[in-house]
Scaffold this active site. Sequence first.
Site, PDB file in Angstrom:
ATOM      1  N   GLY A  51      -2.454  -5.116  -2.029  1.00  0.00           N
ATOM      2  CA  GLY A  51      -3.260  -6.331  -1.954  1.00  0.00           C
ATOM      3  C   GLY A  51      -4.530  -6.422  -2.756  1.00  0.00           C
ATOM      4  CB  CYS A 101      -2.009  -9.101  -5.290  1.00  0.00           C
ATOM      5  SG  CYS A 101      -1.029  -8.590  -3.858  1.00  0.00           S
ATOM      6  N   GLY A 115      -5.058  -6.441  -6.042  1.00  0.00           N
ATOM      7  CA  GLY A 115      -4.929  -6.991  -7.387  1.00  0.00           C
ATOM      8  C   GLY A 115      -5.481  -8.400  -7.523  1.00  0.00           C
TER       9      GLY A 115
END
Length: 344
Positions: free
Chosen positions: A179, A184, A181
């Site tokens: 998570g 993301c 990124g």
Amino acid sequence: MRIEEDLKLDYSDVLLRPKRSTLKSRKDVNLLRTYRFKYSKNEWSGIPIMAANMDGVGELGVAEKLSEFEMITCLTKQHNVKKLKENKKIKSIYQNIALSIGIKKEDFENLDKILKEFSFFNFICIDVANGYSEHFTSFIKSIRDKYPTKTIIAGNVVTADMTQELILSGADIVKVGIGPGSVCTTRIQTGVGYPQLSAVIECADAAHGLGAHIIADGGCTCAGDVAKGFGAGADFVMLGGMLAGHDEGSGKIVKNNGKKYIEFYGSSSDIANKKHYGGLSDYRSSEGKTVRIKYRGKVKDTILNILGGVRSSCTYVGAPSLKQLSKCTTFVRVARQFNDTFGR
């Protein structure tokens, strides 16, 4: 149900504490590392920064340029024998390339075909969003059994117990991050995740205890974050957004109000699923977003900026080499790490 109340931190929650240094210049810092991997027994030397296996980043053009800096590129899962044959430099850069696969039957078959044609590739990156399933660990075991001399990267996970599980299943290197990124959306779509700095610290400790390695995957927004990843104990740091938007990624340039942009999207986004898998299945939802980032020109300039920042970090904490950075690191918790009055 239970609650963990121990403090968990992201890169933005800390700064590196400066210390007395005997280094005279940034140029004196050695960023090269040499690793020997647990199962494959292969040895690799270079600067341990990796390009993520995302569209526009995990491309052969990026691999060619990063290889000049002795850095690794994880190719996207869409690279097949035909694509690889089209690249005339493949035999000179293969040592800095990882082949990426998922855990479907067709992924295994594609890997088989590539390695029959190009047996010299050393790295296999088994990449899924959720590395916590029994099927994933079983798949790692099957790849290890079939390719005992290949260096296997597997992930993603964020906890010490699963890092150990993947290593015991045959992974040489574990990819850490769920998570963090820039494109993301897993954390808001599923409510699942783990602050990246703490994940790296905990997983690195678990992996090193078993003689294996980790990659800090995601969450870096600047060169300082890359240094924090290494300071936290990561053996490699993987970058997606920081290496997106360059010529070598072959993304489509879009013009708007006289400015140039390149589309960048998460591997689980709507656009990625439509492009590669014919769209999202009814039982799934998108866990990635699509953004337009400013066109950045040649990736070389970005690489030099990142490496310069990491060298500078080492001089601030008295680390003569990247290998010694984590030993010289003390993190200071902060409420704000950057004065953004006039932007970055």
